[in-house]
Design a protein around this motif. Structure first.
Motif, mmCIF file in Angstrom:
data_model
loop_
_atom_site.group_PDB
_atom_site.id
_atom_site.type_symbol
_atom_site.label_atom_id
_atom_site.label_comp_id
_atom_site.label_asym_id
_atom_site.label_seq_id
_atom_site.Cartn_x
_atom_site.Cartn_y
_atom_site.Cartn_z
ATOM 1 N N SER A 12 -10.543 46.933 -18.316
ATOM 2 C CA SER A 12 -9.872 46.868 -17.021
ATOM 3 C C SER A 12 -10.543 45.913 -16.039
ATOM 4 C CB SER A 12 -9.820 48.271 -16.403
ATOM 5 O OG SER A 12 -9.122 49.159 -17.238
ATOM 6 N N LEU A 13 -11.632 45.300 -16.459
ATOM 7 C CA LEU A 13 -12.368 44.392 -15.575
ATOM 8 C C LEU A 13 -11.835 42.969 -15.659
ATOM 9 C CD1 LEU A 13 -15.981 45.658 -16.255
ATOM 10 C CD2 LEU A 13 -14.806 45.721 -14.045
ATOM 11 N N LEU A 14 -11.915 42.264 -14.575
ATOM 12 C CA LEU A 14 -11.512 40.862 -14.523
ATOM 13 C C LEU A 14 -12.471 39.995 -15.352
ATOM 14 C CD1 LEU A 14 -9.493 38.908 -13.203
ATOM 15 C CD2 LEU A 14 -11.022 38.777 -11.239
ATOM 16 N N ASN A 53 -16.648 46.441 -9.402
ATOM 17 C CA ASN A 53 -15.681 45.351 -9.258
ATOM 18 C C ASN A 53 -14.405 45.596 -10.055
ATOM 19 O OD1 ASN A 53 -17.121 43.707 -7.419
ATOM 20 N ND2 ASN A 53 -18.464 43.055 -9.070
ATOM 21 N N LEU A 54 -14.189 46.818 -10.445
ATOM 22 C CA LEU A 54 -13.010 47.210 -11.211
ATOM 23 C C LEU A 54 -11.715 46.876 -10.464
ATOM 24 C CD1 LEU A 54 -12.254 48.687 -13.848
ATOM 25 C CD2 LEU A 54 -12.469 50.828 -12.605
ATOM 26 N N GLN A 56 -11.002 44.362 -8.669
ATOM 27 C CA GLN A 56 -10.706 42.936 -8.504
ATOM 28 C C GLN A 56 -9.499 42.502 -9.330
ATOM 29 O OE1 GLN A 56 -14.390 40.938 -9.496
ATOM 30 N NE2 GLN A 56 -15.020 40.890 -7.356
ATOM 31 N N LYS A 57 -9.262 43.181 -10.438
ATOM 32 C CA LYS A 57 -8.191 42.744 -11.339
ATOM 33 C C LYS A 57 -6.833 42.778 -10.657
ATOM 34 C CE LYS A 57 -7.240 42.747 -16.202
ATOM 35 N NZ LYS A 57 -7.605 43.326 -17.491
ATOM 36 N N GLN A 58 -6.582 43.790 -9.823
ATOM 37 C CA GLN A 58 -5.270 43.892 -9.196
ATOM 38 C C GLN A 58 -5.042 42.840 -8.110
ATOM 39 O OE1 GLN A 58 -5.927 48.035 -7.642
ATOM 40 N NE2 GLN A 58 -4.594 47.302 -6.018
ATOM 41 N N ILE A 59 -6.114 42.178 -7.674
ATOM 42 C CA ILE A 59 -5.979 41.079 -6.708
ATOM 43 C C ILE A 59 -6.593 39.809 -7.299
ATOM 44 C CG2 ILE A 59 -5.780 42.469 -4.606
ATOM 45 C CD1 ILE A 59 -8.831 42.109 -4.214
ATOM 46 N N SER A 60 -6.482 39.659 -8.597
ATOM 47 C CA SER A 60 -7.172 38.591 -9.333
ATOM 48 C C SER A 60 -6.816 37.187 -8.854
ATOM 49 C CB SER A 60 -6.909 38.713 -10.831
ATOM 50 O OG SER A 60 -5.531 38.583 -11.102
ATOM 51 N N TYR A 61 -5.638 37.016 -8.289
ATOM 52 C CA TYR A 61 -5.245 35.674 -7.864
ATOM 53 C C TYR A 61 -6.201 35.093 -6.822
ATOM 54 C CZ TYR A 61 -3.173 37.766 -3.661
ATOM 55 O OH TYR A 61 -2.977 38.451 -2.479
ATOM 56 N N ILE A 62 -6.854 35.934 -6.021
ATOM 57 C CA ILE A 62 -7.767 35.390 -5.002
ATOM 58 C C ILE A 62 -9.086 34.930 -5.614
ATOM 59 C CG2 ILE A 62 -6.717 36.812 -3.198
ATOM 60 C CD1 ILE A 62 -9.384 38.406 -3.091
ATOM 61 N N TYR A 63 -9.323 35.262 -6.879
ATOM 62 C CA TYR A 63 -10.562 34.866 -7.547
ATOM 63 C C TYR A 63 -10.361 33.682 -8.494
ATOM 64 C CZ TYR A 63 -11.869 39.442 -5.785
ATOM 65 O OH TYR A 63 -12.085 40.520 -4.971
ATOM 66 N N LYS A 64 -9.168 33.130 -8.502
ATOM 67 C CA LYS A 64 -8.885 31.979 -9.371
ATOM 68 C C LYS A 64 -9.754 30.804 -8.932
ATOM 69 C CE LYS A 64 -4.946 33.363 -11.578
ATOM 70 N NZ LYS A 64 -5.230 34.166 -12.696
ATOM 71 N N LYS A 65 -10.036 29.955 -9.883
ATOM 72 C CA LYS A 65 -10.982 28.851 -9.695
ATOM 73 C C LYS A 65 -10.728 28.004 -8.447
ATOM 74 C CE LYS A 65 -13.209 25.198 -12.303
ATOM 75 N NZ LYS A 65 -13.281 24.495 -13.562
ATOM 76 N N ASN A 66 -9.516 27.572 -8.213
ATOM 77 C CA ASN A 66 -9.242 26.654 -7.099
ATOM 78 C C ASN A 66 -8.590 27.325 -5.891
ATOM 79 O OD1 ASN A 66 -10.290 24.347 -8.394
ATOM 80 N ND2 ASN A 66 -8.431 24.196 -9.621
#
Length: 182
Positions: A12-14, A53-54, A56-66
């Motif tokens: 379940s982790l990003l 940090n479990l 983070q997956k549901q808001i994963s788009y804010i952690y994308k590279k760019n």
């Protein structure tokens, strides 16, 4: 936490590999503290590090590279919520958390590291990040080469007490030596 619940968490982790590295560093720092007379439950440290940090997956788009947080100020607010999301996700997976774990996880995502548990987790997170090339303030930083490099990064966060540095140093210096030998 048992092995099957740990697998649920990891799935379940990003970034499960990163979270495992952080958990191992946190566990080692806690062991060093315990060797010096503290009494810190190692399993709680390890489990909390995996869970923090479990969400983070549901808001994963804010952690994308760019993804540029400066252009999307809501991202910072969402990031502050991932601790709360982490607690909810852990509970939905059947993981029982103590009140201390819940508080530390929720405050961690807001940049607050209460209690020794919170301090260990944030220190481990920064140390793990310092060991590799990373982006900080929209600039790429090279991996730390010495403990002094890591310590300088830790000191950038005024909420991290320097009292934990000697224990983190005992854990990180061998990792730095190993990286240099590779």
């Amino acid at each position: 936490m048992n092995e099957s619940k740990e697998k649920l968490i990891l799935n379940s982790l990003l970034k499960p590999e990163k979270e495992i590295r952080i958990a191992k560093i946190a566990k080692s720092i806690a062991e060093e503290l315990n060797n010096s007379g503290f009494s810190i439950p190692i399993d709680i440290v390890y489990d909390t590090a995996l869970i923090m940090n479990l969400g983070q997956k549901q808001i994963s788009y804010i952690y994308k590279k760019n993804y540029d947080w400066d252009k999307h100020p809501k991202a910072k607010e969402l990031n502050k919520m991932h601790g709360k999301f982490s607690v909810k996700k852990a509970e939905a997976l059947g993981i029982e958390l103590t009140n201390l774990q819940k508080e530390v996880i929720e405050k961690h995502s807001k940049g607050d590291y209460p209690y020794m548990l919170g301090l260990i987790l944030k220190t481990a997170e920064i140390c793990e990040s310092a060991l590799k090339r990373r982006k900080y303030n929209n600039k790429f930083q090279e991996p730390a080469k010495t403990w002094e490099d890591v310590e300088k990064i830790l000191k950038e966060d005024s909420k991290i007490s320097p009292r934990i540095f000697p224990y983190a140093k005992k854990v990180i210096e061998p990792l730095l030596t190993k990286k240099q030998q590779e």
